[in-house]
Design an enzyme around this catalytic site. Structure first.
Site, PDB file in Angstrom:
ATOM      1  N   CYS A 188     -11.347  20.852  45.103  1.00  0.00           N
ATOM      2  CA  CYS A 188     -10.591  21.986  43.986  1.00  0.00           C
ATOM      3  C   CYS A 188      -8.459  21.574  43.996  1.00  0.00           C
ATOM      4  O   CYS A 188      -8.915  22.259  42.532  1.00  0.00           O
ATOM      5  CB  CYS A 188     -10.791  23.211  45.020  1.00  0.00           C
ATOM      6  N   GLY A 240     -14.674  28.334  47.142  1.00  0.00           N
ATOM      7  CA  GLY A 240     -16.316  27.818  46.275  1.00  0.00           C
ATOM      8  C   GLY A 240     -15.547  28.056  44.886  1.00  0.00           C
ATOM      9  O   GLY A 240     -14.565  27.920  44.489  1.00  0.00           O
ATOM     10  N   GLU A 264     -10.297  30.912  48.642  1.00  0.00           N
ATOM     11  CA  GLU A 264      -9.433  29.768  48.284  1.00  0.00           C
ATOM     12  C   GLU A 264     -10.856  28.529  46.710  1.00  0.00           C
ATOM     13  O   GLU A 264     -12.526  28.626  47.106  1.00  0.00           O
ATOM     14  CB  GLU A 264      -9.843  28.491  49.128  1.00  0.00           C
TER      15      GLU A 264
END
Length: 468
Positions: free
Chosen positions: A277, A221, A243
């Site tokens: 991401c 997140g 991560e």
């Protein structure tokens, strides 16, 4: 509309309160998320701890077989999971959407099932024998995001279980339903308590990450939330895999062929509508081919259909939630006000739902929020440069360090510059193409630890050295 339940110790657990989960394409309620209490969380952690006693003692072969069985269950329910996922997340069924995500979850599960961490013999001579054993940690807490909820749930759960741990997973309150269903089908082949799911708003996630019965937290997140997870782990010195956010730079060298790279650049930036991401989020293009790349990207974007995820012709869908929608709009408006040239898009689409068009913004630079901050949506800043060494240094002047890419007709030259980028993964003439056998993780403020492959599996173990 269905009211979902928690799953604790292999049993469905009803809650007294629920919250609606909405389809971002039209606002329709697609189901009701159970709101777990801290007592429910305690029960889930206790069930996982009880299951750990026996699961941690199973053989590697037994755990591999169990993970293969989980993969087959995912395969059997692939279309059902994709339909739930599209309704709550918004991504299209087709293209790089929900069916693609479920296929990815299946591929990662199958690959992880075949991994193993045998005993390593460090010494065996007349002075003695030294063995390195990897042992499961205990109960793993998992918090997953809303962008790839099923695939990331498998990234968290499957290696944890494969290594002999048990899991309590808490999905995003924006996309909890597909994860609940995933855990339900996993429980058809796993012993009770090995994987449990609790859902609710952010407070239950905070309670999970601080829970004294959790031995390790794995979180995917935002960087700011990751910092809070890390802080909550201090009291019990929990192991962590984080991560976190990225602001990936892509650098196009002057010898690149614009026509050859446009498609790769586009999907590097706009896979999952930019809500990834490790998407390409800052594009630096050499002055000599800058306008050609801008034109090529704008032309490619004009051919992409953005629409309701349940429409089989849609290639991209809506932004997943109102907060992210407003952030994208705010960053684009700021870039326009500061001299950005809007090549495509630039304003919300005139229809219900959180639809924002593919937006390309040229003639921006550092100091503009769209460049400096992670947009996590369908907007890409394109930055002109002339000196390659200077632009590498500028690309590195960002607190994020998840991924990066270099684009060139000379792969070896591209690799030399790529190796100078401060990021955990770097690609040549592509961006964001992760795979289950290649470790993935960030540097700087993009995370701690890695996922995938044997290195990712090791993250779910502790080392015990045996000397004899």
């Amino acid at each position: 509309m269905k009211q979902y339940t928690l799953l604790i110790g292999g049993e469905a657990v009803a809650t007294s309160h629920h919250a609606p989960v909405a389809n971002p394409s039209n606002g329709d309620v697609v189901g009701y998320m159970p709101l777990a209490s801290e007592a429910d969380l305690d029960r889930a952690v206790a069930a996982a701890a009880e299951a750990f006693r026996s699961w941690s003692q199973t053989s590697s072969e037994e755990r591999a077989a169990a993970c293969r069985a989980v993969a087959e269950k995912i395969n059997e329910h692939a279309e059902e999971l994709a339909q739930i996922l599209t309704r709550e997340q918004g991504k299209p069924l087709n293209g790089l959407g929900s069916r693609f995500e479920i296929g990815g979850a299946l591929a990662w599960t199958r690959h992880t099932a075949e991994l193993d961490l045998p005993v390593e013999i460090l010494q065996d001579d007349n002075e003695g024998r030294v063995e390195l054993h990897r042992k499961p940690i205990g109960v793993v807490g998992s918090i997953t995001p809303w962008n790839w909820p099923v695939m990331i749930a498998c990234w968290h759960i499957v290696p944890a279980v494969r290594a002999g741990n048990t899991v309590v997973i808490k999905p995003s309150p924006l996309t909890p339903l597909s994860t609940i269903r995933l855990v339900e089908i996993m429980n058809e082949v796993l012993p009770p308590g090995v994987v449990n799911v609790v859902t609710g708003e952010n407070a239950i996630g905070a309670a999970l990450s601080a829970h004294p019965g959790i031995a390790k937290m794995t979180f995917t997140g935002s960087t700011e939330t990751g910092k809070r997870v890390m802080a909550s782990a201090v009291a019990t010195l929990k192991r962590l895999t984080l991560e976190l956010g990225g602001n990936d730079a892509g650098i196009v060298l002057p010898d690149a062929d614009p026509k050859a790279i446009v498609e790769g650049l586009f999907w590097g930036a706009f896979i999952n509508n930019g809500q990834t991401c490790a998407a390409l989020k800052r594009l630096y293009v050499h002055d000599s081919i800058y306008e050609d790349v801008c034109r090529g990207l704008a032309d490619y974007a004009s051919r992409i259909n953005v629409g309701d995820g349940l429409d089989e012709t849609s290639i991209l869908g809506p932004v997943q939630n109102e907060m992210q929608f407003n952030k994208v709009r705010e960053l684009v408006d700021d870039a326009r006000a500061r001299g950005g040239r809007i090549l495509t898009g630039g304003a919300p689409m005139d229809r219900p739902g959180y639809f924002y068009p593919i937006t390309l913004v040229a003639d921006v630079d550092h100091g503009v929020r769209l460049v400096d901050e992670e947009q996590f949506g369908p907007a890409l800043p394109i930055i002109r440069y002339s000196d390659i060494d200077e632009v590498v240094a500028r690309a590195n002047r960002n607190p994020a360090g998840l991924g990066g890419s270099v684009w060139s007709s000379d792969a070896e030259k591209a690799k030399r510059y790529a190796m100078q980028l401060e990021c955990g993964s770097v690609w040549i003439n592509k961006h964001g193409t992760i795979q289950p056998n290649a470790p993935f993780g960030g540097v700087k403020q993009s995370g701690i630890g890695v996922e995938f492959g044997a290195e990712g599996l090791k993250e779910f173990t502790t080392i015990q050295t045996v000397l004899s």
